[in-house]
Design a protein around this motif. Structure first.
Motif, PDB file in Angstrom:
ATOM      1  N   ALA A 154      29.333 -25.745   3.442  1.00 31.75           N
ATOM      2  CA  ALA A 154      29.713 -26.652   2.365  1.00 31.75           C
ATOM      3  C   ALA A 154      28.519 -26.946   1.466  1.00 31.75           C
ATOM      4  O   ALA A 154      27.403 -27.184   1.940  1.00 31.75           O
ATOM      5  N   LEU A 155      28.743 -26.924   0.133  1.00 30.08           N
ATOM      6  CA  LEU A 155      27.675 -27.219  -0.821  1.00 30.08           C
ATOM      7  C   LEU A 155      27.527 -28.719  -1.055  1.00 30.08           C
ATOM      8  O   LEU A 155      26.480 -29.186  -1.485  1.00 30.08           O
ATOM      9  N   TYR A 156      28.589 -29.463  -0.770  1.00 31.58           N
ATOM     10  CA  TYR A 156      28.571 -30.931  -0.914  1.00 31.58           C
ATOM     11  C   TYR A 156      29.771 -31.490  -0.155  1.00 31.58           C
ATOM     12  O   TYR A 156      30.716 -30.750   0.152  1.00 31.58           O
ATOM     13  N   PRO A 157      29.747 -32.794   0.174  1.00 32.42           N
ATOM     14  CA  PRO A 157      30.903 -33.381   0.870  1.00 32.42           C
ATOM     15  C   PRO A 157      32.140 -33.332  -0.026  1.00 32.42           C
ATOM     16  O   PRO A 157      32.038 -33.224  -1.254  1.00 32.42           O
ATOM     17  N   VAL A 158      33.317 -33.396   0.594  1.00 33.64           N
ATOM     18  CA  VAL A 158      34.570 -33.419  -0.172  1.00 33.64           C
ATOM     19  C   VAL A 158      34.519 -34.586  -1.148  1.00 33.64           C
ATOM     20  O   VAL A 158      34.176 -35.714  -0.779  1.00 33.64           O
ATOM     21  N   LYS A 159      34.840 -34.285  -2.434  1.00 31.90           N
ATOM     22  CA  LYS A 159      34.748 -35.341  -3.440  1.00 31.90           C
ATOM     23  C   LYS A 159      36.054 -35.467  -4.219  1.00 31.90           C
ATOM     24  O   LYS A 159      36.813 -34.498  -4.361  1.00 31.90           O
ATOM     25  N   GLU A 160      36.285 -36.674  -4.713  1.00 32.45           N
ATOM     26  CA  GLU A 160      37.465 -36.912  -5.553  1.00 32.45           C
ATOM     27  C   GLU A 160      37.197 -36.313  -6.931  1.00 32.45           C
ATOM     28  O   GLU A 160      36.101 -36.435  -7.477  1.00 32.45           O
ATOM     29  N   ASP A 161      38.234 -35.665  -7.514  1.00 37.50           N
ATOM     30  CA  ASP A 161      38.009 -34.922  -8.755  1.00 37.50           C
ATOM     31  C   ASP A 161      39.159 -35.128  -9.740  1.00 37.50           C
ATOM     32  O   ASP A 161      39.652 -34.178 -10.339  1.00 37.50           O
ATOM     33  N   GLY A 162      39.641 -36.358  -9.839  1.00 42.44           N
ATOM     34  CA  GLY A 162      40.702 -36.653 -10.790  1.00 42.44           C
ATOM     35  C   GLY A 162      41.988 -37.114 -10.127  1.00 42.44           C
ATOM     36  O   GLY A 162      42.068 -37.279  -8.904  1.00 42.44           O
ATOM     37  N   LYS A 163      43.013 -37.301 -10.962  1.00 39.85           N
ATOM     38  CA  LYS A 163      44.314 -37.746 -10.475  1.00 39.85           C
ATOM     39  C   LYS A 163      45.299 -36.587 -10.451  1.00 39.85           C
ATOM     40  O   LYS A 163      45.195 -35.653 -11.237  1.00 39.85           O
ATOM     41  N   ALA A 164      46.282 -36.672  -9.544  1.00 40.35           N
ATOM     42  CA  ALA A 164      47.273 -35.601  -9.400  1.00 40.35           C
ATOM     43  C   ALA A 164      48.670 -36.177  -9.441  1.00 40.35           C
ATOM     44  O   ALA A 164      48.926 -37.269  -8.914  1.00 40.35           O
ATOM     45  N   ASP A 165      49.584 -35.445 -10.099  1.00 38.81           N
ATOM     46  CA  ASP A 165      50.992 -35.876 -10.102  1.00 38.81           C
ATOM     47  C   ASP A 165      51.841 -34.953  -9.233  1.00 38.81           C
ATOM     48  O   ASP A 165      53.065 -34.972  -9.299  1.00 38.81           O
ATOM     49  N   ASN A 166      51.159 -34.116  -8.430  1.00 42.30           N
ATOM     50  CA  ASN A 166      51.889 -33.230  -7.518  1.00 42.30           C
ATOM     51  C   ASN A 166      51.045 -33.007  -6.267  1.00 42.30           C
ATOM     52  O   ASN A 166      49.884 -33.428  -6.214  1.00 42.30           O
TER      53      ASN A 166
END
Length: 650
Positions: A154-166
């Motif tokens: 892994a290059l970095y920890p899991v990160k939030e990257d915006g909002k999803a509608d699905n």
């Protein structure tokens, strides 16, 4: 499932890390089979299988697969999305556990997936370990989550990257050039597997897009695979180049003793048996307990019907199980929660509890069909009787071939120029088109380990021949006896016995013209239909003689394609001399002398051998029936589509 677990659903606790993945990059073949073309494509299947598991669990109905520029792959599904919350045991996001721990995944938790496919639990972490770069994007619970990796880390920890509608998961990866021999994906190979998966999972839509190539409209090559009727449609597809013996596909689907079973079958007028079996979408080409159940149900039910109808009264010998399967095309698919795989390539199902449910399902299906379709039933029984008579004649013809071998001492064909070594592992035999080229090959070979077997003319097209005709064909008889292969055991009259196989390299060497290509195809048809185990063990090869000799004065070089030829011409012209360079096009092996044939085509140090492999059972079977059968339109369409790849002069 307990009420408490049902409420919990698919979360981080569903993911279990079974073992580390340090071993994968050092021993990739242990995990994906090999690091050649087959292993490269298996990476795609592993990622797609994760999405298929979501479909099996009822949470996904669309999968998009894209071949990217630079031979990367992107797989997008509309499933629940891999869990991203903290994994209690590992202390990191569940997504990171799935992507970096071999054997980690929801498929090991019986409460998350009732059944699952995949390469026996290897999973997407293996793909990650063997990719130079991989990106995982998860749409889940209203948010987008992302993590990237290099060679499994892994290059970095899991990160939030915006909002999803699905909801869903997107995995994009690029195979590692440090691991794989080559990195170019075959669109046709991937299309075959996606088509197969669509038939095996009716209602599921799979798209395949190739962003490396555009059509005449400037659009990317793209296909959509979807089947509403599943295996019935699959069998029709497999058999579309053969003439049907009965009007309808015989089909059954349901659960027997807790085992989901689906079977579809049809009879045609050919003489070959085409059975394809699957467990949780895995092609079990070595068969297993589910196929045993199918054969038992088929044989017992048809035999009882035939006896009760009185149609066997005049037959003077016993009917065998093989007779009921001649001209049969069938697909058997079962779902098993904990499949046990056996066999040489771990594609043989070993679960004994599967045999009875499949046998029962087939028996009930056939009983109903035969009662409701008396005309078709009669056609099937007549086909079985003809098969029995042909098998009886084939046994006599086969015994004549094998008895002749015993009576004549070595039993080797007179035309065979054998090699000195008796170690099959180091011996190779060239099946050469024509006596003339055979003579040149005999002069040019290394007598220690290279045997030469000239074949006169075109061998029998076995796709359209009854079995006894095959054993009566002189060239085919010579191939059997030269190889030391026998056919038939007490249990199975068509079984191949390789105990006395004399060569571990069987090399087809034909002229580079239309006739040569036809002879090559006839020989390959024979091997696929009647000596398939030789192909599966990797013993069959095709020689690659050069197409051109480019010559200038005393200097000469060889070219195996037009690009090499043109490059040599440019090099020779650029050398400063004013003479026009001469190019000789080799159409026949006989145009080369013994020394030339040795140095270009037979010398192990410099030659190029193409190993014959079966990438996909379904596609290979269909291709042979289409190319070598009676139905002309599919063959014409195939030739028109693939003519651009041919380099053959008439």
């Amino acid at each position: 499932m307990s009420e408490e677990k049902a409420k919990k659903g698919y979360s981080a606790d569903s993911i279990q890390a079974l073992e580390g993945m340090e071993h994968v990059r050092k021993r990739p073949s242990m995990y994906i089979g090999d690091v050649g073309v087959r292993g490269l494509h298996h990476l795609v299947y592993e990622v797609v299988d994760n999405s298929i598991d979501e479909a099996l669990a009822g949470h996904c109905d669309t999968i998009h697969v894209t071949i990217l520029e630079g031979d990367g792959i992107k797989v997008v599904d509309n499933g629940r999305g891999i869990p991203v919350d903290l994994h209690a045991k590992e202390g990191v996001s569940a997504l990171e556990v799935v992507m970096t721990k071999i054997g980690a995944g929801g498929k090991f938790d019986k409460d998350s997936y009732k059944v699952s496919g995949g390469l026996h639990g290897v999973g997407v972490s293996c793909v990650n370990a063997l990719s130079r770069h991989l990106e995982a994007v998860v749409h889940r619970e209203g948010k987008v989550w992302k993590q990237e990796y290099e060679r499994g880390k892994a290059l970095y920890p899991v990160k939030e990257d915006g909002k999803a509608d699905n909801n869903g998961t997107t995995v994009t990866f690029f195979p590692d050039p440090e691991i794989f021999d080559q990195l170019v994906y075959s669109y046709d190979t991937l299309a075959s597997r996606m088509r197969e998966l669509a038939y095996l999972n009716k209602g599921l839509t799979i798209t395949l897009t190739d962003e490396r190539e555009t059509d005449e409209k400037g659009e990317f090559i793209k296909e959509t695979f979807h089947s509403e009727s599943g295996l019935s449609e699959f069998v029709r597809f497999l058999d579309d180049a053969r003439e049907s013996l009965i009007e309808e596909v015989i089909h059954v689907e349901g659960e027997k003793n807790g085992v989901p079973v689906e079977v579809a079958m049809i009879y045609n007028t050919s003489y070959s048996e085409n059975l394809h079996s699957y467990v949780n979408n895995i092609n079990t080409h070595e068969g297993g307990t589910h196929l045993s159940g199918f054969r038992r149900g088929l044989t017992n039910t048809l035999k009882k019907y035939a006896e009760d109808s009185g149609m066997l009264d005049k037959l003077k010998f016993e009917i065998s199980g093989d007779d009921f399967r001649e001209g049969l095309t069938a697909v058997v698919s079962v779902k098993v929660s904990e499949p046990q795989f056996e066999g040489q390539t771990k594609t043989k199902l070993g679960n004994r509890e599967v045999t009875a449910p499949v046998s029962q399902a087939v028996s009930e299906m056939l009983t109903d069909y035969l009662e409701e379709h008396p005309k078709d039933a009669r056609s099937i029984v007549q086909k079985v009787i003809l098969a029995a008579q042909a098998r009886h004649a084939a046994r006599k013809a086969r015994e004549m071939v094998q008895r002749k071998s015993v009576l004549t001492g070595t039993g080797l064909p007179g035309k065979l120029a054998d090699c000195s070594s008796k170690d099959p592992a180091e011996c190779e035999i060239y099946l050469v088109e024509g006596d003339s080229a055979g003579g040149t090959a005999k002069q040019g070979r290394d007598r220690m380990f290279q045997a030469i077997m000239p074949l006169r003319g075109k061998i029998l097209n076995v796709e359209k021949a009854m079995q006894h005709k095959i054993f009566e064909n002189e060239e085919i008889k010579n191939i059997y006896t030269a190889l030391g292969v026998t056919v038939g055991t007490e249990e199975d009259e068509r079984a191949l016995n390789l105990d006395k196989l004399r060569y571990h390299k069987i090399i087809i060497m034909c002229d580079a013209d239309v006739d040569g290509a036809h002879i090559e195809t006839l020989i390959l048809t024979f091997f696929f239909r009647h000596m398939r185990e030789l192909v599966e063990r990797g013993y069959v090869y095709i020689a690659t003689p050069p197409l051109y000799q480019v010559k200038k004065g005393k200097k000469a070089d060889y070219a195996w394609n037009d690009d090499q030829r043109d490059k040599l011409i440019m090099e020779y012209k650029g050398s400063g001399a004013d003479s026009s360079v001469s190019v000789q096009r080799y159409k026949g092996l006989g145009e080369m002398n013994a020394e030339q044939l040795w140095e270009t085509t037979m010398d192990p140090e410099y030659r190029t051998l193409r190993q014959v492999q079966i990438e996909n059972d379904m596609t290979t079977d269909r291709t042979f029936s289409m190319l070598m059968g009676d139905d002309v339109p599919p063959r014409r369409e195939f030739i028109e589509k693939n003519a651009k790849y041919a380099n053959i002069d008439t």
